[in-house]
Design a protein around this motif. Structure first.
Motif, PDB file in Angstrom:
ATOM      1  N   GLY A 163       0.788  -1.226   0.000  1.00 32.89           N
ATOM      2  CA  GLY A 163       0.000   0.000   0.000  1.00 32.89           C
ATOM      3  C   GLY A 163       0.819   1.274   0.000  1.00 32.89           C
ATOM      4  O   GLY A 163       0.256   2.374  -0.119  1.00 32.89           O
ATOM      5  N   ASP A 164       2.131   1.162   0.133  1.00 36.86           N
ATOM      6  CA  ASP A 164       2.990   2.358   0.116  1.00 36.86           C
ATOM      7  C   ASP A 164       3.048   2.979  -1.273  1.00 36.86           C
ATOM      8  O   ASP A 164       2.988   2.273  -2.296  1.00 36.86           O
ATOM      9  CB  ASP A 164       4.423   2.004   0.529  1.00 36.86           C
ATOM     10  N   LEU A 165       3.194   4.288  -1.295  1.00 40.95           N
ATOM     11  CA  LEU A 165       3.487   4.988  -2.545  1.00 40.95           C
ATOM     12  C   LEU A 165       4.988   5.071  -2.738  1.00 40.95           C
ATOM     13  O   LEU A 165       5.762   5.180  -1.781  1.00 40.95           O
ATOM     14  CB  LEU A 165       2.899   6.402  -2.519  1.00 40.95           C
ATOM     15  N   ILE A 166       5.409   5.037  -4.000  1.00 39.69           N
ATOM     16  CA  ILE A 166       6.817   5.205  -4.382  1.00 39.69           C
ATOM     17  C   ILE A 166       6.868   6.416  -5.294  1.00 39.69           C
ATOM     18  O   ILE A 166       6.320   6.399  -6.401  1.00 39.69           O
ATOM     19  CB  ILE A 166       7.351   3.958  -5.112  1.00 39.69           C
ATOM     20  N   LYS A 167       7.495   7.467  -4.819  1.00 32.53           N
ATOM     21  CA  LYS A 167       7.502   8.741  -5.541  1.00 32.53           C
ATOM     22  C   LYS A 167       8.857   8.978  -6.196  1.00 32.53           C
ATOM     23  O   LYS A 167       9.901   8.821  -5.576  1.00 32.53           O
ATOM     24  CB  LYS A 167       7.175   9.892  -4.579  1.00 32.53           C
ATOM     25  N   PHE A 168       8.812   9.390  -7.472  1.00 34.57           N
ATOM     26  CA  PHE A 168      10.012   9.794  -8.206  1.00 34.57           C
ATOM     27  C   PHE A 168       9.902  11.265  -8.564  1.00 34.57           C
ATOM     28  O   PHE A 168       8.915  11.691  -9.177  1.00 34.57           O
ATOM     29  CB  PHE A 168      10.153   8.985  -9.510  1.00 34.57           C
ATOM     30  N   ASP A 169      10.897  12.031  -8.210  1.00 36.46           N
ATOM     31  CA  ASP A 169      11.105  13.396  -8.715  1.00 36.46           C
ATOM     32  C   ASP A 169      12.543  13.385  -9.191  1.00 36.46           C
ATOM     33  O   ASP A 169      13.470  13.317  -8.375  1.00 36.46           O
ATOM     34  CB  ASP A 169      10.872  14.420  -7.611  1.00 36.46           C
ATOM     35  N   CYS A 170      12.780  13.441 -10.506  1.00 36.27           N
ATOM     36  CA  CYS A 170      14.102  13.072 -10.988  1.00 36.27           C
ATOM     37  C   CYS A 170      14.374  13.644 -12.380  1.00 36.27           C
ATOM     38  O   CYS A 170      13.473  14.126 -13.068  1.00 36.27           O
ATOM     39  CB  CYS A 170      14.234  11.552 -11.031  1.00 36.27           C
ATOM     40  N   GLY A 171      15.629  13.561 -12.759  1.00 37.20           N
ATOM     41  CA  GLY A 171      16.020  14.018 -14.085  1.00 37.20           C
ATOM     42  C   GLY A 171      17.442  13.616 -14.401  1.00 37.20           C
ATOM     43  O   GLY A 171      18.215  13.232 -13.520  1.00 37.20           O
ATOM     44  N   THR A 172      17.800  13.712 -15.667  1.00 42.54           N
ATOM     45  CA  THR A 172      19.167  13.457 -16.103  1.00 42.54           C
ATOM     46  C   THR A 172      19.659  14.659 -16.906  1.00 42.54           C
ATOM     47  O   THR A 172      18.867  15.513 -17.316  1.00 42.54           O
ATOM     48  CB  THR A 172      19.265  12.194 -16.979  1.00 42.54           C
ATOM     49  N   THR A 173      20.961  14.710 -17.108  1.00 43.90           N
ATOM     50  CA  THR A 173      21.568  15.786 -17.887  1.00 43.90           C
ATOM     51  C   THR A 173      22.162  15.210 -19.161  1.00 43.90           C
ATOM     52  O   THR A 173      22.979  14.290 -19.115  1.00 43.90           O
ATOM     53  CB  THR A 173      22.666  16.499 -17.081  1.00 43.90           C
ATOM     54  N   ASP A 231      13.703  17.305 -15.762  1.00 41.21           N
ATOM     55  CA  ASP A 231      12.949  17.249 -14.516  1.00 41.21           C
ATOM     56  C   ASP A 231      11.616  16.579 -14.812  1.00 41.21           C
ATOM     57  O   ASP A 231      11.024  16.799 -15.878  1.00 41.21           O
ATOM     58  CB  ASP A 231      12.724  18.668 -13.976  1.00 41.21           C
ATOM     59  N   GLY A 232      11.134  15.778 -13.898  1.00 45.01           N
ATOM     60  CA  GLY A 232       9.840  15.141 -14.080  1.00 45.01           C
ATOM     61  C   GLY A 232       9.603  14.125 -12.991  1.00 45.01           C
ATOM     62  O   GLY A 232      10.465  13.892 -12.146  1.00 45.01           O
ATOM     63  N   GLY A 233       8.422  13.525 -12.996  1.00 49.56           N
ATOM     64  CA  GLY A 233       8.166  12.550 -11.949  1.00 49.56           C
ATOM     65  C   GLY A 233       6.896  11.748 -12.160  1.00 49.56           C
ATOM     66  O   GLY A 233       5.996  12.139 -12.902  1.00 49.56           O
ATOM     67  N   ARG A 234       6.862  10.613 -11.488  1.00 49.74           N
ATOM     68  CA  ARG A 234       5.718   9.726 -11.472  1.00 49.74           C
ATOM     69  C   ARG A 234       5.598   9.122 -10.074  1.00 49.74           C
ATOM     70  O   ARG A 234       6.545   9.144  -9.282  1.00 49.74           O
ATOM     71  CB  ARG A 234       5.868   8.608 -12.507  1.00 49.74           C
ATOM     72  N   THR A 235       4.428   8.557  -9.809  1.00 51.60           N
ATOM     73  CA  THR A 235       4.170   7.905  -8.531  1.00 51.60           C
ATOM     74  C   THR A 235       3.589   6.524  -8.794  1.00 51.60           C
ATOM     75  O   THR A 235       2.738   6.345  -9.679  1.00 51.60           O
ATOM     76  CB  THR A 235       3.181   8.731  -7.687  1.00 51.60           C
ATOM     77  N   PHE A 236       4.053   5.542  -8.040  1.00 47.46           N
ATOM     78  CA  PHE A 236       3.577   4.171  -8.152  1.00 47.46           C
ATOM     79  C   PHE A 236       3.073   3.720  -6.787  1.00 47.46           C
ATOM     80  O   PHE A 236       3.484   4.242  -5.749  1.00 47.46           O
ATOM     81  CB  PHE A 236       4.707   3.243  -8.619  1.00 47.46           C
ATOM     82  N   ALA A 237       2.179   2.745  -6.781  1.00 50.57           N
ATOM     83  CA  ALA A 237       1.687   2.152  -5.542  1.00 50.57           C
ATOM     84  C   ALA A 237       2.162   0.706  -5.467  1.00 50.57           C
ATOM     85  O   ALA A 237       2.146  -0.015  -6.471  1.00 50.57           O
ATOM     86  CB  ALA A 237       0.167   2.210  -5.480  1.00 50.57           C
ATOM     87  N   LYS A 277      -4.158   2.667  -1.345  1.00 51.80           N
ATOM     88  CA  LYS A 277      -4.959   3.037  -0.186  1.00 51.80           C
ATOM     89  C   LYS A 277      -5.968   4.119  -0.587  1.00 51.80           C
ATOM     90  O   LYS A 277      -5.657   4.989  -1.404  1.00 51.80           O
ATOM     91  CB  LYS A 277      -4.062   3.556   0.928  1.00 51.80           C
ATOM     92  N   PRO A 278      -7.165   4.081  -0.004  1.00 51.67           N
ATOM     93  CA  PRO A 278      -8.182   5.064  -0.390  1.00 51.67           C
ATOM     94  C   PRO A 278      -7.735   6.521  -0.259  1.00 51.67           C
ATOM     95  O   PRO A 278      -8.021   7.333  -1.140  1.00 51.67           O
ATOM     96  CB  PRO A 278      -9.343   4.737   0.552  1.00 51.67           C
ATOM     97  N   THR A 279      -7.050   6.852   0.835  1.00 47.53           N
ATOM     98  CA  THR A 279      -6.622   8.250   1.013  1.00 47.53           C
ATOM     99  C   THR A 279      -5.642   8.668  -0.066  1.00 47.53           C
ATOM    100  O   THR A 279      -5.694   9.792  -0.568  1.00 47.53           O
ATOM    101  CB  THR A 279      -5.970   8.443   2.392  1.00 47.53           C
ATOM    102  N   ALA A 280      -4.757   7.754  -0.447  1.00 49.25           N
ATOM    103  CA  ALA A 280      -3.780   8.063  -1.491  1.00 49.25           C
ATOM    104  C   ALA A 280      -4.453   8.158  -2.849  1.00 49.25           C
ATOM    105  O   ALA A 280      -4.165   9.061  -3.651  1.00 49.25           O
ATOM    106  CB  ALA A 280      -2.682   7.003  -1.521  1.00 49.25           C
ATOM    107  N   GLY A 281      -5.368   7.229  -3.129  1.00 51.71           N
ATOM    108  CA  GLY A 281      -6.047   7.240  -4.420  1.00 51.71           C
ATOM    109  C   GLY A 281      -6.875   8.496  -4.629  1.00 51.71           C
ATOM    110  O   GLY A 281      -6.901   9.060  -5.729  1.00 51.71           O
TER     111      GLY A 281
END
Length: 410
Positions: free
Chosen positions: A260-270, A277-283, A288-292
């Motif tokens: 049920g944990d979220l996995i957050k990416f805020d990332c980029g390459t040069t 810069d950009g990002g996505r989130t995975f579960a 979980k209802p609150t996260a959704g």
């Protein structure tokens, strides 16, 4: 392309009534010359040691100061003929030259521990003097100039007037040339490869630091396998797992990945000096209802904001669209200072204009903006939804291609 960039800088100088511009920050030296000094780009204490002098008069040649270790590549990459070098600490002559015996009474000049400020000051004085600029109105990056550099500039050209040109350079840089968009596109592709690799074969107990290492590995693998990424140089990532919402490696060691944990990416390459810069989130396992619920509102806000981006719209209006949607759909206390920004070549990837309340900057074709609707919550988890969008005459092109939505990883 470098000629176009220099011409645009010179036109802005003439409009401001300035006689010349000294590119001082690592970003602006790179932008004006095309040369990335390793010393200047990597070590902030080297600011002021690599400069470009750009006269407003197009008939007067550009000049450059750089350490002798980098003088040849600086001249080759920039195409600037007048590159003046001062001595750095490394011995750079061939073995045959340094083994030649000293003649009677002959001695070798010692090298400095790092560099000789007096030698640098004489070079800058010469670059300005040879162009008749010692008493001129000179624009430079005063907002980010070291106090010591300002003191030395004022002493070597006491009759010159120093004018801040920082905002002008950001305005010029926010409209991207095609080659800049292409570099940001490739940086985005690499970053997405890193995210895809990082979420493969996740296991309970993994920390945000584990996610960081997997992202770095995924980026490196993709870069090594495709010659399109031969100009890749580095990456950055701010990962989060579960309730961990802090920034930095000291905040990445939590309880470890759980169902049920979220996995957050805020990332980029040069790639080629351009930092994405950009990002996505995975579960993990389930949502979980609150996260959704929170994710759904933030995704809608992101979609609505992107849908309104087009030439002629103020960036502050894009902020209002995102903010209003969030506060009117269940989160009346939610506040952020901005929902995006420009980007390009600064080492900190966020550049002005910021998609913030009251910003009157008009969106123009050719801009590349990072549009984001994130949240950092210890109950629902950290969420990042962020795309790079290239502004076209009739809308946008999204450089990010990974699907939106809260993807469940098992």
């Amino acid at each position: 392309m470098k000629d176009q960039i220099l011409s645009a800088i010179r036109q802005r100088l003439q409009a401001r009534g300035l006689d010349a511009y000294i590119a001082y920050t690592p970003s602006n030296v790179f932008y004006a010359t095309g040369f990335q000094s390793y010393f200047l780009m990597q070590w902030w204490r080297m600011q002021g040691t690599v400069l470009a002098v750009i006269p407003a008069d197009e008939s007067v040649e550009v000049g450059m100061m750089v350490g002798d270790f980098e003088a040849k590549p600086a001249q080759r990459v920039s195409g600037i003929e007048d590159v003046r070098a001062y001595r750095l600490w490394p011995e750079i002559r061939d073995a045959e030259a340094v083994q030649e015996p000293l003649g009677s009474g002959e001695s070798e000049m010692p090298r400095p521990a790092q560099f000789d400020e007096g030698e640098q000051d004489e070079i800058v004085r010469g670059l300005l003097g040879d162009r008749g600029l010692l008493g001129a109105r000179i624009g430079t990056d005063l907002r980010y100039m070291l106090l010591d550099s300002h003191r030395r500039f004022s002493a070597l050209a006491p009759e010159a007037e120093w004018v801040d040109f920082t905002g002008d350079m950001y305005e010029l840089r926010r409209i991207k040339y095609p080659f800049e968009v292409e570099r940001l596109r490739r940086a985005t592709e690499l970053s997405e490869a890193g995210m895809r690799f990082a979420v493969e074969n996740l296991a309970p107990g993994m920390s945000a630091t584990d996610v960081r290492h997997r992202y770095v590995m995924g980026v490196a693998r993709a870069a090594m396998e495709d010659p399109r990424y031969q100009d890749y140089s580095d990456q950055w990532i701010l990962p989060a797992v579960g309730a961990g919402v802090g920034i930095g490696v000291d905040s990445e060691r939590g309880a470890g990945l759980q169902d049920g944990d979220l996995i957050k990416f805020d990332c980029g390459t040069t790639v080629g000096g351009y930092r994405g810069d950009g990002g996505r989130t995975f579960a993990y396992g389930k949502v979980k209802p609150t996260a959704g619920r929170l994710f759904g509102v933030l995704q809608e806000a992101h979609d609505r904001a992107c849908a309104e981006i087009r030439p002629g719209v103020e960036v502050g209006e894009i902020f209002r669209i995102a903010q209003d949607h969030i506060t009117k759909n269940g989160y009346p206390r939610f506040r952020r200072g901005h929902y995006g920004h420009s980007l390009g070549i600064d080492t900190f990837h966020e550049e002005p204009p910021y998609v913030s309340e009251g910003d009157r900057t008009i969106i123009e074709s050719g801009m590349v903006l990072a549009i984001e609707t994130p949240a950092y919550t210890t109950d629902a988890g950290a969420i990042m939804i962020e795309d790079l969008v290239h502004v076209l005459p009739g809308g946008i092109e999204r450089l990010h291609r990974l699907p939106h939505g809260l993807t469940v990883i098992s």
